[in-house]
Design an enzyme around this catalytic site. Structure first.
Site, mmCIF file in Angstrom:
data_model
loop_
_atom_site.group_PDB
_atom_site.id
_atom_site.type_symbol
_atom_site.label_atom_id
_atom_site.label_comp_id
_atom_site.label_asym_id
_atom_site.label_seq_id
_atom_site.Cartn_x
_atom_site.Cartn_y
_atom_site.Cartn_z
ATOM 1 N N LYS A 7 0.844 -0.430 15.258
ATOM 2 C CA LYS A 7 2.227 -0.367 15.696
ATOM 3 C C LYS A 7 2.676 -1.568 16.525
ATOM 4 O O LYS A 7 3.881 -1.744 16.752
ATOM 5 C CB LYS A 7 2.455 0.910 16.517
ATOM 6 C CG LYS A 7 2.307 2.190 15.711
ATOM 7 C CD LYS A 7 3.289 2.220 14.576
ATOM 8 C CE LYS A 7 3.055 3.372 13.637
ATOM 9 N NZ LYS A 7 3.813 3.223 12.376
ATOM 10 N N TYR A 58 3.572 6.703 10.208
ATOM 11 C CA TYR A 58 2.737 5.565 9.808
ATOM 12 C C TYR A 58 3.572 4.464 9.155
ATOM 13 O O TYR A 58 3.378 3.275 9.451
ATOM 14 C CB TYR A 58 1.645 6.027 8.861
ATOM 15 C CG TYR A 58 0.569 4.989 8.604
ATOM 16 C CD1 TYR A 58 -0.474 4.798 9.506
ATOM 17 C CD2 TYR A 58 0.599 4.201 7.464
ATOM 18 C CE1 TYR A 58 -1.446 3.835 9.283
ATOM 19 C CE2 TYR A 58 -0.380 3.256 7.214
ATOM 20 C CZ TYR A 58 -1.403 3.072 8.124
ATOM 21 O OH TYR A 58 -2.376 2.115 7.893
ATOM 22 N N TYR A 102 -9.490 4.846 7.503
ATOM 23 C CA TYR A 102 -9.712 5.186 8.911
ATOM 24 C C TYR A 102 -10.796 6.250 8.952
ATOM 25 O O TYR A 102 -10.605 7.361 8.445
ATOM 26 C CB TYR A 102 -8.434 5.728 9.548
ATOM 27 C CG TYR A 102 -7.318 4.709 9.666
ATOM 28 C CD1 TYR A 102 -7.146 3.968 10.828
ATOM 29 C CD2 TYR A 102 -6.428 4.499 8.608
ATOM 30 C CE1 TYR A 102 -6.119 3.041 10.948
ATOM 31 C CE2 TYR A 102 -5.399 3.579 8.710
ATOM 32 C CZ TYR A 102 -5.251 2.851 9.874
ATOM 33 O OH TYR A 102 -4.238 1.934 9.987
ATOM 34 N N HIS A 112 0.840 -1.193 0.000
ATOM 35 C CA HIS A 112 0.000 0.000 0.000
ATOM 36 C C HIS A 112 0.878 1.247 0.000
ATOM 37 O O HIS A 112 1.644 1.476 0.929
ATOM 38 C CB HIS A 112 -0.912 0.021 1.227
ATOM 39 C CG HIS A 112 -2.050 -0.944 1.130
ATOM 40 N ND1 HIS A 112 -3.101 -0.951 2.037
ATOM 41 C CD2 HIS A 112 -2.329 -1.928 0.250
ATOM 42 C CE1 HIS A 112 -3.959 -1.896 1.715
ATOM 43 N NE2 HIS A 112 -3.500 -2.506 0.625
ATOM 44 N N PRO A 159 -4.536 -0.211 18.714
ATOM 45 C CA PRO A 159 -4.300 -0.723 17.354
ATOM 46 C C PRO A 159 -4.370 0.338 16.264
ATOM 47 O O PRO A 159 -3.993 0.069 15.128
ATOM 48 C CB PRO A 159 -5.408 -1.768 17.176
ATOM 49 C CG PRO A 159 -6.486 -1.350 18.139
ATOM 50 C CD PRO A 159 -5.771 -0.746 19.306
#
Length: 391
Positions: free
Chosen positions: A297, A385, A201, A72, A293
């Site tokens: 990580k 990220y 998200y 991704h 979550p």
């Protein structure tokens, strides 16, 4: 039984450390209280940072990952149904994440361990750590074949939040930092194609939602719920309806509904134990820290821990230098706290808290709007990220 490093816990942290030390010619024994089938069957997250992928590649453990993992280069955020994309690769200077389930990582690690002749003691009960403050620690345990004593130079606790390793550090030495959240994630797995090619998200006035996947045909969805909720109060159709609302009309209309084959509610917690070393005992992964979550990580932090520890132990045995192991706790915690910060920030940005009123919700929307419009904000998000470099 004699070895150089005894590793308690055969999850990804313990197994990757065993492979790292094997590559450096260091002997290990891995001790696991469950069966191999049980460990392989645990459903966990599946977003791998660039550094985790690189680590598996260096160890020659990335064949299936390269074939089946979903790379991704971006991710999506949504505010009350209005979504936007962050180009992770561009914003971070070339790094990406890869979706590849933790179950698959664990399977690859076990198969390679068997092929490389690594020693793993399964179904270990009554595990005890002894003399860890001395230069001659040892571990005792009971297996189906009888009692075992493992003498070693070092013990590494990779046995998770509820394991025994952290408990071996005296209370007057150990410091605990913790926040327990009042909500959890209700998650489902379904054999339906994901609603988006990349993770979404969603921050909605009704609460958080996440659209994820395990493959191009298997989807993983989460919605925020109160910890007092019961699974029986959430039939599949109710979950699909709530997802459609929180993801917004565009994505909601594209949901491919179907029966779930796994459903659970996971609590959210921020937790750090300091130090991550006591005598000849080292902590790594969930035994030392837990992150919400949000941002995925947990597994990646465990990999960064054992990468640092593997380097330190290799230095100890090759150069007879204790500099690396002496610096391990401070070095690892430096990266842990940065990941805790990002996970906490991302959670507060996207979830509805008990104290979230009209003002707090406006602040969340404003922050998301800023993130959408600012390339510098997106660069900071992407850097965290895809994974910060090792400290």
């Amino acid at each position: 039984m004699r070895t150089q490093v005894a590793i308690v816990g055969a999850g990804p942290a313990g197994l990757i450390l065993a492979h790292l030390l094997h590559a450096s010619g260091i002997e290990t024994v891995v001790i696991e209280r469950q069966t191999r089938a049980y460990v392989e069957g645990r459903v966990r997250a599946g977003v791998l940072e660039q550094g985790t992928v690189d680590c598996l590649s260096r160890l020659g453990l990335d064949q299936r990952l390269r074939e089946e993992g979903l790379r991704h280069s971006g991710t999506h955020l949504s505010a009350d149904g209005d979504d936007f994309r962050i180009d992770l690769e561009q914003a971070s200077g070339g790094a990406c994440v890869t979706v590849y389930g933790q179950q698959e990582v664990t399977r690859d690690l076990f198969e390679a361990a068997e092929a490389r002749g690594l020693t793993i003691l399964f179904e270990a009960s009554d595990v005890g750590l002894h003399d860890i403050e001395t230069e001659k620690p040892f571990v005792t345990l009971r297996t189906p074949s009888g009692e075992v004593r493992v003498d070693c130079d070092f013990v590494v606790g990779c046995d998770g939040f509820h394991g025994i390793s952290r408990q071996a550090i005296p209370n007057h030495v150990l410091r605990i930092f913790e926040r327990v959240y009042s909500f959890g994630w209700l998650g489902i797995l379904t054999e339906r194609p994901p609603v988006s090619e990349e993770l979404v998200y969603a921050s909605h006035e009704r609460g958080f939602a996440l659209a994820s996947m395990r493959s191009i045909t298997r989807s993983r969805y989460y919605i925020q719920c109160d910890m007092g909720e019961r699974l029986e109060d959430w039939p599949d159709e109710r979950i699909w309806d709530e997802l459609a609302v929180r993801l917004g009309p565009n994505l909601g209309a594209r949901l491919q509904r179907g029966p779930s084959f796994e459903k659970s509610i996971a609590p959210l917690r921020s937790f750090v134990a300091e130090p991550m070393r006591y005598g000849r005992l080292f902590l790594a992964g969930d035994s030392a820290h837990i992150v919400p979550p949000t941002g995925a990580k947990g597994l990646n932090l465990a990999v960064s821990d054992v990468t640092m520890l593997g380097e330190a132990l290799a230095e100890f045995y090759s150069e007879r230098s204790a500099a690396g192991i002496d610096a391990y706790s401070a070095r690892a915690l430096g990266r842990v706290w940065k990941a805790e910060r990002f996970s906490w920030w991302f959670t507060t940005l996207t979830h509805r808290f008990p104290e979230t009123g009209a003002f707090e919700r406006r602040m969340q929307v404003a922050e998301l709007s800023y993130l959408r419009s600012s390339s510098r904000a997106q660069a900071s998000f992407a850097e965290n990220y895809v994974g910060l470099p090792l400290g």
